[in-house]
Design an enzyme around this catalytic site. Structure first.
Site, PDB file in Angstrom:
ATOM      1  N   VAL A  90      -9.774   9.328  34.162  1.00 46.80           N
ATOM      2  CA  VAL A  90     -11.185   9.009  35.789  1.00 46.80           C
ATOM      3  C   VAL A  90      -9.971   9.261  36.987  1.00 46.80           C
ATOM      4  O   VAL A  90     -10.642   9.949  37.496  1.00 46.80           O
ATOM      5  CB  VAL A  90     -11.756   8.172  35.015  1.00 46.80           C
ATOM      6  CG1 VAL A  90     -12.859   7.667  36.434  1.00 46.80           C
ATOM      7  CG2 VAL A  90     -12.834   8.313  34.192  1.00 46.80           C
TER       8      VAL A  90
ATOM      9  N   MET B 135      -5.617   0.505   6.438  1.00 46.05           N
ATOM     10  CA  MET B 135      -6.398   1.738   6.967  1.00 46.05           C
ATOM     11  C   MET B 135      -5.369   2.876   6.899  1.00 46.05           C
ATOM     12  O   MET B 135      -4.158   2.698   6.976  1.00 46.05           O
ATOM     13  CB  MET B 135      -7.000   1.433   7.794  1.00 46.05           C
ATOM     14  CG  MET B 135      -8.469   1.098   7.053  1.00 46.05           C
ATOM     15  SD  MET B 135      -9.816   0.957   8.902  1.00 46.05           S
ATOM     16  CE  MET B 135     -11.219   0.834   8.174  1.00 46.05           C
TER      17      MET B 135
ATOM     18  N   ARG C  52      -3.266 -11.870  -5.488  1.00 47.57           N
ATOM     19  CA  ARG C  52      -3.985 -12.103  -4.556  1.00 47.57           C
ATOM     20  C   ARG C  52      -4.353 -10.472  -3.665  1.00 47.57           C
ATOM     21  O   ARG C  52      -3.780 -10.218  -3.414  1.00 47.57           O
ATOM     22  CB  ARG C  52      -4.237 -12.722  -3.383  1.00 47.57           C
ATOM     23  CG  ARG C  52      -4.156 -14.487  -3.822  1.00 47.57           C
ATOM     24  CD  ARG C  52      -5.564 -15.468  -4.982  1.00 47.57           C
ATOM     25  NE  ARG C  52      -5.938 -16.243  -5.334  1.00 47.57           N
ATOM     26  CZ  ARG C  52      -4.864 -16.451  -6.199  1.00 47.57           C
ATOM     27  NH1 ARG C  52      -4.328 -16.008  -6.904  1.00 47.57           N
ATOM     28  NH2 ARG C  52      -4.933 -17.867  -6.447  1.00 47.57           N
TER      29      ARG C  52
ATOM     30  N   THR D  57      -6.602   7.874  17.130  1.00 46.55           N
ATOM     31  CA  THR D  57      -7.452   7.398  16.217  1.00 46.55           C
ATOM     32  C   THR D  57      -5.700   6.868  15.893  1.00 46.55           C
ATOM     33  O   THR D  57      -4.576   6.384  15.749  1.00 46.55           O
ATOM     34  CB  THR D  57      -7.137   8.634  14.955  1.00 46.55           C
ATOM     35  OG1 THR D  57      -7.359   7.983  14.221  1.00 46.55           O
ATOM     36  CG2 THR D  57      -5.572   9.683  15.218  1.00 46.55           C
TER      37      THR D  57
ATOM     38  N   GLU E 155       7.976  -6.277   0.290  1.00 47.46           N
ATOM     39  CA  GLU E 155       9.480  -5.773  -0.867  1.00 47.46           C
ATOM     40  C   GLU E 155       8.334  -4.953  -1.771  1.00 47.46           C
ATOM     41  O   GLU E 155       9.417  -4.337  -1.733  1.00 47.46           O
ATOM     42  CB  GLU E 155       8.945  -6.700  -1.891  1.00 47.46           C
ATOM     43  CG  GLU E 155       9.953  -7.944  -1.647  1.00 47.46           C
ATOM     44  CD  GLU E 155       9.135  -9.310  -0.514  1.00 47.46           C
ATOM     45  OE1 GLU E 155       7.835  -9.021  -0.714  1.00 47.46           O
ATOM     46  OE2 GLU E 155       9.980 -10.077  -0.061  1.00 47.46           O
TER      47      GLU E 155
ATOM     48  N   ASP F  44      -4.432   6.169  12.177  1.00 52.35           N
ATOM     49  CA  ASP F  44      -4.366   6.805  11.891  1.00 52.35           C
ATOM     50  C   ASP F  44      -2.919   7.363  11.690  1.00 52.35           C
ATOM     51  O   ASP F  44      -2.205   7.515  10.370  1.00 52.35           O
ATOM     52  CB  ASP F  44      -5.186   7.652  10.847  1.00 52.35           C
ATOM     53  CG  ASP F  44      -6.718   7.431  10.594  1.00 52.35           C
ATOM     54  OD1 ASP F  44      -6.412   5.880  10.171  1.00 52.35           O
ATOM     55  OD2 ASP F  44      -7.547   7.869  10.365  1.00 52.35           O
TER      56      ASP F  44
ATOM     57  N   LYS G 292      13.382 -14.754  -5.870  1.00 54.86           N
ATOM     58  CA  LYS G 292      12.191 -14.913  -4.986  1.00 54.86           C
ATOM     59  C   LYS G 292      10.790 -15.209  -5.815  1.00 54.86           C
ATOM     60  O   LYS G 292      10.544 -14.872  -6.387  1.00 54.86           O
ATOM     61  CB  LYS G 292      11.813 -13.119  -4.700  1.00 54.86           C
ATOM     62  CG  LYS G 292      12.880 -12.601  -3.255  1.00 54.86           C
ATOM     63  CD  LYS G 292      11.972 -11.708  -2.444  1.00 54.86           C
ATOM     64  CE  LYS G 292      12.676 -11.534  -1.600  1.00 54.86           C
ATOM     65  NZ  LYS G 292      12.093 -11.021  -0.361  1.00 54.86           N
TER      66      LYS G 292
HETATM   67  O1  F6P Z   1      -9.948   7.413  11.085  1.00 53.39           O
HETATM   68  C1  F6P Z   1      -9.938   5.863  11.557  1.00 53.39           C
HETATM   69  C2  F6P Z   1      -9.967   5.245  10.041  1.00 53.39           C
HETATM   70  O2  F6P Z   1     -10.068   4.270  10.700  1.00 53.39           O
HETATM   71  C3  F6P Z   1      -9.690   5.645   9.436  1.00 53.39           C
HETATM   72  O3  F6P Z   1      -8.360   4.849   8.530  1.00 53.39           O
HETATM   73  C4  F6P Z   1     -11.084   5.141   7.601  1.00 53.39           C
HETATM   74  O4  F6P Z   1     -10.348   5.421   7.015  1.00 53.39           O
HETATM   75  C5  F6P Z   1     -11.712   5.409   8.925  1.00 53.39           C
HETATM   76  O5  F6P Z   1     -11.763   5.523  10.365  1.00 53.39           O
HETATM   77  C6  F6P Z   1     -12.813   4.338   8.382  1.00 53.39           C
HETATM   78  O6  F6P Z   1     -14.386   4.993   8.776  1.00 53.39           O
HETATM   79  P1  F6P Z   1     -15.644   4.068   8.689  1.00 53.39           P
HETATM   80  O7  F6P Z   1     -15.357   3.262  10.105  1.00 53.39           O
HETATM   81  O8  F6P Z   1     -16.505   5.274   9.801  1.00 53.39           O
HETATM   82  O9  F6P Z   1     -16.017   2.964   8.043  1.00 53.39           O
END
Ligand code: F6P
Length: 329
Positions: free
Chosen positions: A23, A176, A253, A132, A194, A134, A220
């Site tokens: 912007v 994710m 866990r 993103t 690890e 990712d 450990k």
């Molecule tokens: O692309 C971003 C992301 O958070 C990925 O890491 C994950 O697989 C996906 O989106 C999850 O998507 P939603 O929020 O639609 O479940």
């Protein structure tokens, strides 16, 4: 010129500072930005960002305070109708109706795929931005949001390490990242995990269990395993079960960090990247560029055709994988 901007797909920390940069750059160049809400869905719904003074064009003040704000004030969505040819044609007609000259979509793979489709039916310019967590896009070394997501994951793992230490436990922590193991790999290196289970370097359960037995023999008492959601065995719970069956010597866990990684105030690295790329995208549009994504490759700002950016997804850097194997040993 009239430039539309939208955020589409999963939100990422840094989308807001990116919008701020777009912007303010456009205004400095004498151009106009209209914020489209809810991604491509917002084009179809003709849903635009209206400033507090009732203006359609975003003003300098409408993006005040956004450097540190997580999420996206434009809101995001994954629009099913835009994935059809009819939907794209409808969107093109609406962009014409409002006399948009250019569009800057911010998002990941799906967003760029949408931009490719739109470019087939709309004559306006489109320059995309990699937003993103990712870090899976080709055409940039880092995506906006990745650095923050890794920081968030590391903070969570540090906390889990405390309780793992107190109770002599192993934690499987799922992060994710879709098909890309970068969030998992960076988190594992930074948190001192690890074990890392990532799609690009999957190890059989027996190999991991052997490592765990060696770790235990070395004295450990707590273990962290980072599991990428793209791990083909099905995530943290599935890996936990498989390793238990294969003789995991640790009580364990599983924790799924999930959408927590998409939230929070962007870290400085993401704010800077977002500001640089937003500024660069507006300049590219003004120079007449179209059909490309702005990115940063080896420190240089670059433009890469959309088609090349979505040709598969980025693979983790093998040097980082080797580093993990050394520091986690
Ligand atoms: O692309 C971003 C992301 O958070 C990925 O890491 C994950 O697989 C996906 O989106 C999850 O998507 P939603 O929020 O639609 O479940």
């Amino acid at each position: 010129m009239r430039i539309g901007v939208l955020c589409s797909g999963g939100d990422a920390p840094g989308m807001n500072p990116c919008l701020r940069s777009i912007v303010r750059t456009a205004i400095a160049c004498g151009d106009e930005v209209i914020g489209i809400k809810h991604g491509y869905q917002g084009i179809l719904d003709e849903e635009f960002f209206i400033s507090s003074s009732g203006e359609l064009a975003m003003g300098v003040r409408s993006v005040s305070g956004l450097s540190k704000q997580g999420g996206t004030i434009l809101h995001s969505s994954r629009c099913k109708h835009f994935q059809t040819e009819d939907g794209v044609k409808e969107a093109a007609a609406i962009l014409r109706k409002y006399k948009f000259d250019a569009l800057i979509p911010i998002g990941g793979n799906g967003t760029l795929a949408g931009a490719i489709d739109l470019g087939k039916h709309w004559e306006g310019q489109i320059v995309g931005l990699p937003g993103t967590i990712d870090n899976d896009l080709l055409g940039t070394d880092l995506t906006i949001g990745f650095a923050t997501a890794v920081d968030t994951a590391v903070e969570a793992v540090d906390k889990l390490r405390d309780t793992a230490g107190s109770h002599d436990l192993m934690f499987f922590v799922e992060v994710m990242g879709r098909h890309c193991g970068d969030i998992a790999l960076f988190t594992a290196i930074a948190s001192g995990a690890e074990i890392a289970c990532i799609p690009e370097a999957e190890e059989p359960p027996e190999v991991i269990v052997k490592k765990l037995k060696e770790i235990k023999d070395l004295g450990k008492t707590s273990v962290i395993a980072i599991v990428a959601e793209g791990d083909e065995r099905g995530g943290a719970l599935a890996v936990q079960k498989l390793l238990k069956e294969a003789g995991n010597p640790f009580d364990s866990r599983a924790v799924v960090l999930g959408h927590v990684l998409r939230g929070g105030s962007p870290v400085a690295a993401d704010r800077v990247l977002a500001s640089e790329l937003g500024n660069f995208a507006v300049g590219a549009v003004i120079r007449g560029e179209t059909g490309k994504m702005a990115g940063r490759v080896k420190g240089e700002l670059t433009l890469t055709p959309f088609e090349e950016c979505v040709l598969g997804h980025r693979k983790v850097n093998p040097k980082k994988l080797r580093l993990l194997n050394i520091v986690a040993s």
